[in-house]
Design a protein around this motif. Structure first.
Motif, PDB file in Angstrom:
ATOM      1  N   GLU A   1      -5.139   4.380   5.277  1.00  0.00           N
ATOM      2  CA  GLU A   1      -3.885   3.624   5.230  1.00  0.00           C
ATOM      3  C   GLU A   1      -2.936   4.123   4.141  1.00  0.00           C
ATOM      4  N   ILE A   2      -3.421   4.965   3.222  1.00  0.00           N
ATOM      5  CA  ILE A   2      -2.556   5.501   2.168  1.00  0.00           C
ATOM      6  C   ILE A   2      -1.804   6.709   2.722  1.00  0.00           C
ATOM      7  N   LYS A   3      -0.490   6.680   2.608  1.00  0.00           N
ATOM      8  CA  LYS A   3       0.288   7.765   3.201  1.00  0.00           C
ATOM      9  C   LYS A   3       0.060   9.072   2.449  1.00  0.00           C
ATOM     10  N   GLU A   4       0.159  10.157   3.193  1.00  0.00           N
ATOM     11  CA  GLU A   4      -0.188  11.486   2.682  1.00  0.00           C
ATOM     12  C   GLU A   4       0.607  11.851   1.428  1.00  0.00           C
ATOM     13  N   SER A   5       1.874  11.489   1.392  1.00  0.00           N
ATOM     14  CA  SER A   5       2.715  11.866   0.244  1.00  0.00           C
ATOM     15  C   SER A   5       2.316  11.119  -1.030  1.00  0.00           C
ATOM     16  N   ASN A   6       1.486  10.092  -0.910  1.00  0.00           N
ATOM     17  CA  ASN A   6       1.034   9.344  -2.084  1.00  0.00           C
ATOM     18  C   ASN A   6      -0.343   9.785  -2.567  1.00  0.00           C
ATOM     19  N   ILE A   7      -0.857  10.866  -2.019  1.00  0.00           N
ATOM     20  CA  ILE A   7      -2.129  11.429  -2.474  1.00  0.00           C
ATOM     21  C   ILE A   7      -1.816  12.712  -3.236  1.00  0.00           C
ATOM     22  N   LEU A   8      -1.931  12.662  -4.559  1.00  0.00           N
ATOM     23  CA  LEU A   8      -1.611  13.801  -5.421  1.00  0.00           C
ATOM     24  C   LEU A   8      -2.894  14.573  -5.711  1.00  0.00           C
ATOM     25  N   LEU A   9      -2.892  15.845  -5.392  1.00  0.00           N
ATOM     26  CA  LEU A   9      -4.109  16.657  -5.460  1.00  0.00           C
ATOM     27  C   LEU A   9      -4.051  17.613  -6.652  1.00  0.00           C
ATOM     28  N   GLU A  10      -4.901  17.372  -7.628  1.00  0.00           N
ATOM     29  CA  GLU A  10      -4.979  18.236  -8.802  1.00  0.00           C
ATOM     30  C   GLU A  10      -5.779  19.495  -8.457  1.00  0.00           C
ATOM     31  N   PRO A  11      -5.257  20.667  -8.791  1.00  0.00           N
ATOM     32  CA  PRO A  11      -5.994  21.903  -8.533  1.00  0.00           C
ATOM     33  C   PRO A  11      -7.059  22.212  -9.589  1.00  0.00           C
ATOM     34  N   ALA A  12      -7.064  21.443 -10.686  1.00  0.00           N
ATOM     35  CA  ALA A  12      -8.037  21.641 -11.758  1.00  0.00           C
ATOM     36  C   ALA A  12      -8.222  20.320 -12.489  1.00  0.00           C
ATOM     37  N   ARG A  13      -9.324  20.193 -13.218  1.00  0.00           N
ATOM     38  CA  ARG A  13      -9.582  18.979 -13.993  1.00  0.00           C
ATOM     39  C   ARG A  13      -9.020  19.154 -15.402  1.00  0.00           C
ATOM     40  N   ARG A  14      -8.112  18.258 -15.771  1.00  0.00           N
ATOM     41  CA  ARG A  14      -7.471  18.334 -17.082  1.00  0.00           C
ATOM     42  C   ARG A  14      -7.443  16.976 -17.781  1.00  0.00           C
ATOM     43  N   ASN A  15      -8.388  16.102 -17.487  1.00  0.00           N
ATOM     44  CA  ASN A  15      -8.493  14.798 -18.118  1.00  0.00           C
ATOM     45  C   ASN A  15      -7.304  13.913 -17.714  1.00  0.00           C
ATOM     46  N   THR A  16      -7.133  12.776 -18.406  1.00  0.00           N
ATOM     47  CA  THR A  16      -6.216  11.753 -17.894  1.00  0.00           C
ATOM     48  C   THR A  16      -4.751  11.950 -18.293  1.00  0.00           C
TER      49      THR A  16
ATOM     50  N   ASP B   1     -10.383  15.247   1.501  1.00  0.00           N
ATOM     51  CA  ASP B   1     -10.918  14.761   2.779  1.00  0.00           C
ATOM     52  C   ASP B   1     -11.590  13.406   2.632  1.00  0.00           C
ATOM     53  N   MET B   2     -12.322  13.204   1.528  1.00  0.00           N
ATOM     54  CA  MET B   2     -12.977  11.907   1.316  1.00  0.00           C
ATOM     55  C   MET B   2     -11.956  10.800   1.115  1.00  0.00           C
ATOM     56  N   ILE B   3     -10.878  11.115   0.413  1.00  0.00           N
ATOM     57  CA  ILE B   3      -9.797  10.143   0.218  1.00  0.00           C
ATOM     58  C   ILE B   3      -9.227   9.728   1.577  1.00  0.00           C
ATOM     59  N   ARG B   4      -8.925  10.708   2.389  1.00  0.00           N
ATOM     60  CA  ARG B   4      -8.322  10.410   3.699  1.00  0.00           C
ATOM     61  C   ARG B   4      -9.295   9.633   4.587  1.00  0.00           C
ATOM     62  N   GLN B   5     -10.575   9.935   4.483  1.00  0.00           N
ATOM     63  CA  GLN B   5     -11.566   9.241   5.294  1.00  0.00           C
ATOM     64  C   GLN B   5     -11.727   7.796   4.853  1.00  0.00           C
ATOM     65  N   GLN B   6     -11.780   7.568   3.534  1.00  0.00           N
ATOM     66  CA  GLN B   6     -12.014   6.222   3.025  1.00  0.00           C
ATOM     67  C   GLN B   6     -10.743   5.380   3.008  1.00  0.00           C
ATOM     68  N   LEU B   7      -9.589   6.017   2.880  1.00  0.00           N
ATOM     69  CA  LEU B   7      -8.332   5.268   2.745  1.00  0.00           C
ATOM     70  C   LEU B   7      -7.270   5.839   3.680  1.00  0.00           C
TER      71      LEU B   7
ATOM     72  N   LYS C   1       0.811  -1.217   0.000  1.00  0.00           N
ATOM     73  CA  LYS C   1       0.000   0.000   0.000  1.00  0.00           C
ATOM     74  C   LYS C   1       0.842   1.263   0.000  1.00  0.00           C
ATOM     75  N   ASP C   2       2.087   1.181   0.462  1.00  0.00           N
ATOM     76  CA  ASP C   2       2.920   2.385   0.434  1.00  0.00           C
ATOM     77  C   ASP C   2       3.439   2.685  -0.970  1.00  0.00           C
ATOM     78  N   ARG C   3       3.085   1.826  -1.946  1.00  0.00           N
ATOM     79  CA  ARG C   3       3.454   2.070  -3.342  1.00  0.00           C
ATOM     80  C   ARG C   3       2.210   2.311  -4.206  1.00  0.00           C
ATOM     81  N   ILE C   4       1.090   2.574  -3.546  1.00  0.00           N
ATOM     82  CA  ILE C   4      -0.134   2.954  -4.251  1.00  0.00           C
ATOM     83  C   ILE C   4      -0.248   4.468  -4.224  1.00  0.00           C
ATOM     84  N   VAL C   5      -0.333   5.064  -5.402  1.00  0.00           N
ATOM     85  CA  VAL C   5      -0.440   6.515  -5.543  1.00  0.00           C
ATOM     86  C   VAL C   5      -1.827   6.853  -6.056  1.00  0.00           C
TER      87      VAL C   5
END
Length: 352
Positions: free
Chosen positions: A66-81, A58-64, A45-49
């Motif tokens: 166990e995922i470390k904070e540095s592995n949660i990448l937060l997009e400031p805008a929607r720009r597709n995949t 907040d929903m990510i942190r609530q539901q998961l 799980k420490d290699r899941i980004v």
């Protein structure tokens, strides 16, 4: 990838709580949690980004948790995949230049877990030994117009199920979809990709140089505490485009591995209907009490403690969440996304 809105599932999926965060099947787990659980059989799980919109942090942190904070990448805008994947590849490459990556949507349903594990394990072996971009192709069971299609080419030596990709066809009309399936050469594009970090970054430089240029400016910052600040300033300037259009349809080193995973992208109400338990009349109920007469082939998805009384509905979608109600023939479900745009333009953001 867990930053999408899921507008085709409106109004059940809303901007403030999109479908990847919902428990569609009454399992006590959201689609996102199910995806992470599935992947956890393959990697620590420490290699899941996770890449998501900053509004879902907040929903990510609530539901998961166990995922470390540095592995949660937060997009400031929607720009597709494509920008999402380019950033994630840089983030991972900064930590491990030899990394191989499984890139998955967070909101798909996979019923054959062992087949998934086997396919991903074999796929990772392939990309670690070949300079290729690999996608999983699903054998089509119906002429779906909401999926992309992949045409298989020459078979890879030593493999029964991996071929060079000959062509892509994105969301054909019904007649074209029927023709593609009839050839036996086309598979649904699952949107699940495997590649080495350095291979996909090289592909961005070659086939999407404008996107590559934006993210290359962050090379001094990836893997440091300055990474998010750079993204907050620069991400919005990247073109908004899918990785299929930006890379996969242009690259020459694209391969498809054909698999049977019991897969659905759960992109539409019809997909939910087909994968859900049905009552004796052939209806699907989600979180509601139903009294029906002469109804069949219909999805009833209602939030809250409500009783639904329905007569004579055949192959319909009846979905309510908060201040919005959708009543739509199943055959017209591809119009839901446009309906959502119309609601937004006429009545504002509060209804989407």
């Amino acid at each position: 990838m867990c930053g999408g809105v899921g507008s085709r599932f409106w109004p059940f999926s809303r901007t403030n709580v999109p479908k990847q965060f919902l428990d569609f099947f009454g399992t006590g787990k959201s689609l996102l949690q199910m995806t992470v659980e599935r992947v956890s059989t393959l990697v620590d799980k420490d290699r899941i980004v996770l890449v998501t919109n900053e509004s879902y942090a907040d929903m990510i942190r609530q539901q998961l948790p166990e995922i470390k904070e540095s592995n949660i990448l937060l997009e400031p805008a929607r720009r597709n995949t494509a920008p999402c994947i380019c950033w994630a590849a840089h983030h991972i490459f900064a930590q491990d230049p030899e990394a191989s990556i499984m890139t998955l949507p967070s909101d798909h349903l996979i019923l054959k877990e062992m087949a998934f594990i086997k396919a991903m394990d074999e796929g990772m072996t392939f990309v670690e030994n070949n300079d290729g971009l690999l996608t999983l192709g699903i054998k089509p069971t119906s002429p779906e117009t909401g999926y992309g299609y992949i045409q298989k080419g020459m078979q890879v030596i030593g493999s029964d199920d991996t071929m060079k990709v000959k062509s892509f066809t994105e969301k054909p009309n019904l007649e074209m979809a029927k023709m593609l399936i009839a050839t036996g050469e086309f598979f649904w594009n699952s949107g699940i990709f495997l590649w080495r970090a350095k291979t996909i970054l090289e592909a961005f430089k070659k086939y999407a140089p404008e996107i590559a240029a934006h993210f290359d400016m962050g090379l001094p910052y990836y893997g440091t505490e300055k990474e998010q600040n750079f993204i907050n300033d620069e991400f919005v300037n990247s073109p908004s485009i899918s990785v299929d259009y930006a890379i996969m349809e242009k690259a020459e080193n694209v391969y498809v591995k054909t698999v049977d995973l019991g897969w659905s992208d759960l992109g539409t109400w019809k997909a939910l209907y087909e994968t859900s338990p049905k009552n004796i009349e052939g209806n699907v109920t989600q979180n509601c009490k139903l009294i029906s007469n002469d109804c069949s082939g219909t999805v009833f998805a209602i939030k809250g403690d409500k009783v639904i009384v329905a007569v004579g509905l055949k192959d319909y979608i009846v979905a309510e969440n908060g201040n919005a109600l959708l009543i739509c023939p199943m055959s017209e479900e591809q119009k839901v996304r446009q309906m959502v745009n119309d609601v937004k333009s006429r009545f504002g953001e509060d209804y989407i």
